[in-house]
Design a protein around this motif. Structure first.
Motif, mmCIF file in Angstrom:
data_model
loop_
_atom_site.group_PDB
_atom_site.id
_atom_site.type_symbol
_atom_site.label_atom_id
_atom_site.label_comp_id
_atom_site.label_asym_id
_atom_site.label_seq_id
_atom_site.Cartn_x
_atom_site.Cartn_y
_atom_site.Cartn_z
ATOM 1 N N ASP A 89 -17.588 -27.781 -17.274
ATOM 2 C CA ASP A 89 -18.223 -27.460 -16.000
ATOM 3 C C ASP A 89 -18.436 -25.968 -15.798
ATOM 4 O O ASP A 89 -19.111 -25.564 -14.846
ATOM 5 C CB ASP A 89 -17.379 -27.995 -14.830
ATOM 6 C CG ASP A 89 -17.431 -29.503 -14.724
ATOM 7 O OD1 ASP A 89 -18.235 -30.124 -15.448
ATOM 8 O OD2 ASP A 89 -16.653 -30.060 -13.922
ATOM 9 N N ASN A 90 -17.861 -25.156 -16.654
ATOM 10 C CA ASN A 90 -17.930 -23.702 -16.455
ATOM 11 C C ASN A 90 -18.515 -22.964 -17.655
ATOM 12 O O ASN A 90 -18.182 -21.812 -17.913
ATOM 13 C CB ASN A 90 -16.536 -23.162 -16.126
ATOM 14 C CG ASN A 90 -16.048 -23.628 -14.773
ATOM 15 O OD1 ASN A 90 -16.378 -23.035 -13.746
ATOM 16 N ND2 ASN A 90 -15.264 -24.705 -14.765
ATOM 17 N N LEU B 28 -11.479 -18.135 -17.644
ATOM 18 C CA LEU B 28 -11.552 -19.453 -17.019
ATOM 19 C C LEU B 28 -10.301 -19.726 -16.186
ATOM 20 O O LEU B 28 -10.383 -20.204 -15.046
ATOM 21 C CB LEU B 28 -11.718 -20.522 -18.103
ATOM 22 C CG LEU B 28 -11.973 -21.963 -17.654
ATOM 23 C CD1 LEU B 28 -13.267 -22.062 -16.857
ATOM 24 C CD2 LEU B 28 -12.026 -22.889 -18.874
ATOM 25 N N SER B 29 -9.158 -19.394 -16.730
ATOM 26 C CA SER B 29 -7.904 -19.602 -16.021
ATOM 27 C C SER B 29 -7.844 -18.785 -14.733
ATOM 28 O O SER B 29 -7.479 -19.299 -13.671
ATOM 29 C CB SER B 29 -6.730 -19.241 -16.927
ATOM 30 O OG SER B 29 -5.501 -19.314 -16.246
ATOM 31 N N ASP C 179 -12.874 -28.725 -17.107
ATOM 32 C CA ASP C 179 -12.944 -27.315 -16.700
ATOM 33 C C ASP C 179 -13.813 -26.520 -17.671
ATOM 34 O O ASP C 179 -14.627 -25.683 -17.256
ATOM 35 C CB ASP C 179 -11.544 -26.701 -16.647
ATOM 36 C CG ASP C 179 -10.698 -27.263 -15.526
ATOM 37 O OD1 ASP C 179 -11.267 -27.647 -14.496
ATOM 38 O OD2 ASP C 179 -9.460 -27.318 -15.692
ATOM 39 N N LEU D 210 -5.590 -26.240 -17.872
ATOM 40 C CA LEU D 210 -7.042 -26.352 -18.010
ATOM 41 C C LEU D 210 -7.400 -27.653 -18.730
ATOM 42 O O LEU D 210 -6.725 -28.061 -19.684
ATOM 43 C CB LEU D 210 -7.597 -25.154 -18.787
ATOM 44 C CG LEU D 210 -7.473 -23.782 -18.108
ATOM 45 C CD1 LEU D 210 -7.933 -22.684 -19.055
ATOM 46 C CD2 LEU D 210 -8.259 -23.741 -16.795
ATOM 47 N N THR E 87 -10.387 -17.462 -13.054
ATOM 48 C CA THR E 87 -11.450 -17.844 -12.124
ATOM 49 C C THR E 87 -11.099 -19.124 -11.371
ATOM 50 O O THR E 87 -11.299 -19.223 -10.148
ATOM 51 C CB THR E 87 -12.775 -18.018 -12.879
ATOM 52 O OG1 THR E 87 -13.110 -16.803 -13.535
ATOM 53 C CG2 THR E 87 -13.893 -18.395 -11.918
ATOM 54 N N LEU E 88 -10.569 -20.084 -12.091
ATOM 55 C CA LEU E 88 -10.218 -21.370 -11.471
ATOM 56 C C LEU E 88 -8.841 -21.337 -10.812
ATOM 57 O O LEU E 88 -8.459 -22.298 -10.136
ATOM 58 C CB LEU E 88 -10.245 -22.484 -12.524
ATOM 59 C CG LEU E 88 -11.597 -22.753 -13.194
ATOM 60 C CD1 LEU E 88 -11.471 -23.893 -14.205
ATOM 61 C CD2 LEU E 88 -12.657 -23.080 -12.152
ATOM 62 N N GLN E 89 -8.109 -20.224 -11.025
ATOM 63 C CA GLN E 89 -6.760 -20.081 -10.477
ATOM 64 C C GLN E 89 -5.855 -21.233 -10.927
ATOM 65 O O GLN E 89 -5.105 -21.812 -10.145
ATOM 66 C CB GLN E 89 -6.804 -19.975 -8.951
ATOM 67 C CG GLN E 89 -7.567 -18.757 -8.467
ATOM 68 C CD GLN E 89 -7.551 -18.588 -6.963
ATOM 69 O OE1 GLN E 89 -6.689 -19.119 -6.280
ATOM 70 N NE2 GLN E 89 -8.507 -17.844 -6.428
ATOM 71 N N LYS E 90 -5.974 -21.551 -12.212
ATOM 72 C CA LYS E 90 -5.143 -22.574 -12.831
ATOM 73 C C LYS E 90 -4.440 -21.974 -14.046
ATOM 74 O O LYS E 90 -5.073 -21.243 -14.819
ATOM 75 C CB LYS E 90 -5.997 -23.766 -13.300
ATOM 76 C CG LYS E 90 -6.652 -24.555 -12.189
ATOM 77 C CD LYS E 90 -7.538 -25.659 -12.740
ATOM 78 C CE LYS E 90 -6.758 -26.726 -13.453
ATOM 79 N NZ LYS E 90 -7.614 -27.887 -13.841
#
Length: 653
Positions: A315-316, A297-298, A312, A308, A300-303
């Motif tokens: 929604d994913n 998740l991190s 996040d 997070l 993919t979202l570039q966060k």
């Protein structure tokens, strides 16, 4: 239908099942290539027996390459032990290099005889392989005749396929049309680069091949495609989950009514159900799955992980994780801390420190360390920074060079070396007939060597001497005494050709003897399993079997193996996924440069690597890119920024 085999030397392990998939082609995923191959072999055997019962021939389309070897081995076993007869089998092979003599080492005629035909009772006139000896003006007529022979036989009952790294099936390269038939094909550069392993370098690799066409393959009543290893993962995902496209010829199998992909877990790693299983079905949210989901998740979202939010997660497709563990804040801190605890500058353990959250034990302060290196340069390429750290921090470091690596020395390099030794002996009147004879014979052979010739023993010896010298040079550079370099020369490797013998008892015994001699607290081994039939895989199998036997031999607490931890590193091409890493050793810019200089000690592997594959970079470039990428990924997850990192996973057995 693929059924459970009637007899194996290990319990049958069926494919991994999932309630929902994103795949547009039926795909069976097995734990390993061996189990998958047995399943396919037994489907073929059932078909042969069915046709025998009907009094009909069984028309098989067969493939070459590393993927089907275990399938053929199991068919041979069934012939010998279970009476499976091939007298009603008629086979047509997919392809052959052009031009190619049938007795050449790389010929698919020879491959099929050695891997199957010479070991079963198939009549000599019943198997067909495209003719690589034709003149160019004869190929078109031959190709038309080949397709007609298949049609006259009643069409293919079963077609076995492998897949190239670019998606080719047979030698139908990207750009091949769905209506193509048997023809002469120009080979893609990536295909030739992959095949150059067998030909001793890219310049010697054929540029053309005769191949059955896509339409010829799709006309088969049943098609089964095999793929092993993580290097095939991207093209497999594209073929079974992407669109039908000529840029990935394997995707044409989406149009076949009875096609099946049979792959191992490594080749399946890019499929949605493996990469993000929580998007496909309910999962058990254990710690490993939690780390995998949060890091994914991190990235993919570039966060960074600590940024997070609950949204996040929701929604994913990771809302179930919130339901089980609470708010994102708590999950983020937990996973962040786990990743932080993998980072250490003390791969042998930090003395006088609390090791509760460190990947390695603090005691004993000075550990005996055994690094297993499948080839003479894997130690410095794959874990050179860690190797240096272990030495600098005072541990007793040994290296077990498992194979000679002799086939990776270019012929011109060996000739230069042999000529030097012969000329030196003559110049100084050194009378050593035995040694001089070896180098003279090697040089004489090289001057008349043909592309199809297998290296003679004398030449293999010379090439082995070159690589031993380079390995010793690396050990001196890192700072361990040369007597801590152990050259094991495992017998499975010494065939004089790319294809190796299976792992044998002698290989395991040699490995056990070295472990018992050193009694290590740490073992480092190559866990790069991209090619299940490659040297790294066989070397790892030898180590793990040796470790298991040594642990079983003495179940008492006094057994030194109870205090021995096994760490796995990867090769020059790939790295562990972030969520898998259990120890990450950072490197400064100076340490990266020192590792590069250590790799340079292997001069025979610089500038013109024999088995370069599809990656044109030198090994030091590949290693640095991999190590910098690992550090960058940690940094993108919100952790400290380092120049580079080497990563390890602990094998717990």
């Amino acid at each position: 239908m693929i059924a459970e085999p009637a007899h194996t030397d290990a319990p049958f392990s069926g494919p991994l099942q999932s309630a929902i998939t994103y795949e547009k082609i039926p795909t069976n995923i097995y734990a390993d290539a061996k189990a998958a191959s047995r399943a396919v072999a037994h489907e073929i055997a059932d078909l042969i027996r069915q046709r025998q019962g009907e009094g009909k021939p069984c028309i098989l389309g067969l493939a070459t390459g590393s993927s089907p070897k275990t399938v053929y081995a199991e068919l041979i076993r069934m012939h010998r032990e279970e009476g499976l007869s091939f007298r009603n089998v008629v086979s047509f092979n997919l392809d052959e290099y052009f031009p190619m003599e049938p007795d050449s080492l790389q010929s698919y005629w020879r491959f099929m005889r050695e891997q199957l035909f010479d070991h079963v009772d198939i009549p000599a006139g019943n198997y067909h392989v495209p003719d690589g000896t034709l003149s160019p003006d004869q190929v078109a007529a031959f190709a038309k005749q080949y397709d007609q022979q298949i049609a006259d036989a009643g069409g293919l009952d079963f077609q076995l396929l492998g897949i190239g790294g670019n998606g080719h099936i047979g030698f139908n390269e990207p750009g091949s049309l769905i209506n193509s038939h048997t023809r002469l094909m120009m080979l893609d550069h990536s295909t030739r680069a992959a095949a150059s392993v067998d030909f001793g370098g890219l310049p010697r690799t054929p540029r053309k091949a005769i191949t059955m066409g896509v339409a010829s393959i799709l006309a088969a009543k049943r098609v089964v495609l095999l793929a092993w290893g993580e290097r095939k993962a991207p093209v497999i995902a594209s073929a079974v989950e992407g669109t039908v496209t000529e840029t990935n010829p394997a995707s044409y199998l989406q149009t076949h009514p009875n096609a099946l992909f049979v792959i191992d877990e490594a080749a399946a790693s890019d499929l949605t159900r493996m990469r993000t299983p929580w998007l496909v079905d309910s999962v058990t949210w254990d710690n490993a799955m939690k780390k995998k989901a949060v890091t994914y998740l991190s990235m993919t979202l570039q966060k960074p992980i600590l940024k997070l939010t609950d949204r996040d997660y929701n929604d994913n497709g990771v809302s179930d994780l919130l339901a089980q563990y609470g708010q994102a804040y708590d999950i983020n801190i937990d996973v962040f801390n786990q990743l932080q605890h993998t980072i250490t500058g003390w791969p042998g353990g930090k003395p006088n420190a609390d090791d509760t959250n460190r990947p390695e034990r603090a005691l004993p302060e000075r550990k005996r360390v055994l690094i297993f290196s499948p080839h003479p340069d894997d130690d410095i390429i794959s874990m050179g920074g860690t190797f240096q750290r272990l030495v600098d921090q005072g541990h007793d470091v040994h290296v077990g060079y498992q194979t000679s690596g002799n086939i990776a020395v270019a012929d011109d390099e060996a000739l230069r070396f042999a000529d030097f030794v012969v000329d030196f002996n003559k110049q100084f009147g050194i009378d050593s007939p035995g040694a001089t004879h070896i180098f003279q014979d090697a040089a004489a052979f090289l001057r008349t060597k043909k592309d199809s010739d297998r290296d003679i023993d004398e030449l293999r010896y010379v090439k082995g001497v070159i690589r031993r010298g380079e390995a010793k040079s690396t050990c001196r550079f890192v700072g361990i005494p040369v007597e801590n370099a152990h050259f094991m020369n495992l017998p499975f490797y010494e065939t004089g050709k790319v294809e190796k013998k299976p792992l044998g008892e002698a290989d395991i015994q040699i490995t056990m003897e070295l472990i018992e001699k050193i009694k290590p607290h740490q073992i480092y081994a190559a866990g790069d399993l991209a090619d299940p039939h490659g040297t790294h895989k066989v070397c790892l199998d030898a180590i793990l079997e040796a470790v298991k036997r040594l642990r079983r031999a003495d179940p008492t607490p006094a057994n030194f193996m109870n205090d021995c931890w096994v760490w796995l590193y990867r090769g020059a091409w790939a790295e562990w996924d972030i969520h898998e890493i259990e120890m990450a050793v950072p490197m400064s810019p100076d340490q990266v440069m020192k590792k590069r200089l250590g790799i340079f000690k292997h001069q025979s592997q610089k500038d013109g690597v024999v088995y370069q594959g599809t990656d044109a970079r030198e090994f030091w470039q590949r290693a640095e890119e991999r190590n910098r990428t690992t550090a960058s990924r940690y940094n993108r997850l919100g952790l400290a920024e380092y120049e580079a990192m080497e990563a390890f996973v602990r094998w717990k057995g």
